[in-house]
Design a protein around this motif. Structure first.
Motif, mmCIF file in Angstrom:
data_model
loop_
_atom_site.group_PDB
_atom_site.id
_atom_site.type_symbol
_atom_site.label_atom_id
_atom_site.label_comp_id
_atom_site.label_asym_id
_atom_site.label_seq_id
_atom_site.Cartn_x
_atom_site.Cartn_y
_atom_site.Cartn_z
ATOM 1 N N LYS A 2 -0.844 7.130 5.703
ATOM 2 C CA LYS A 2 -0.552 6.158 4.111
ATOM 3 C C LYS A 2 -0.236 4.771 4.908
ATOM 4 O O LYS A 2 -0.053 4.556 5.514
ATOM 5 C CB LYS A 2 0.896 6.760 3.606
ATOM 6 N N ARG A 3 -0.991 4.035 3.256
ATOM 7 C CA ARG A 3 -1.186 2.328 3.481
ATOM 8 C C ARG A 3 -0.030 1.999 3.649
ATOM 9 O O ARG A 3 1.018 2.414 2.181
ATOM 10 C CB ARG A 3 -1.836 2.094 2.230
ATOM 11 N N ASN A 4 0.616 1.130 4.265
ATOM 12 C CA ASN A 4 2.074 0.309 4.110
ATOM 13 C C ASN A 4 1.939 -0.950 4.799
ATOM 14 O O ASN A 4 2.947 -1.715 4.831
ATOM 15 C CB ASN A 4 2.686 1.327 5.490
ATOM 16 N N VAL A 5 0.618 -1.526 5.060
ATOM 17 C CA VAL A 5 0.632 -3.135 4.774
ATOM 18 C C VAL A 5 -0.084 -3.868 3.196
ATOM 19 O O VAL A 5 -0.757 -3.567 3.191
ATOM 20 C CB VAL A 5 -0.215 -3.293 5.813
ATOM 21 N N GLY A 6 0.823 -4.554 2.938
ATOM 22 C CA GLY A 6 -0.003 -5.632 1.605
ATOM 23 C C GLY A 6 -1.576 -6.262 2.239
ATOM 24 O O GLY A 6 -2.020 -6.474 2.784
#
Length: 71
Positions: A2-6
């Motif tokens: 899952k994406r977790n970096v802005g």
């Protein structure tokens, strides 16, 4: 994963990764140190910037992504 970096952090990770990879190519150190330190870290930062996910953030349960609408 899952994406977790802005978005903004992805930009700075890519910039830092490019700088480290450049340093690995140009630093006046032995090849082993350049590849192990600068190269490996630079490649990881570039990968995490392109993928949008960070293993360290996932292990800590953190995220710098904004909250999705409707949640």
């Amino acid at each position: 994963m899952k994406r977790n970096v802005g978005k903004m952090e992805r930009f700075f990770r890519a910039l830092g990764g490019l700088m480290l990879v450049t340093g690995a190519a140009m630093a006046p150190l032995s090849l082993t140190i350049r590849l192990a330190v600068f190269g490996a870290l630079g490649v990881y930062l570039l990968f995490s910037a392109l993928a949008g996910s960070c293993l360290g953030y996932a292990l800590m349960g953190r995220s710098t992504c904004p909250v999705e609408p409707g949640r």
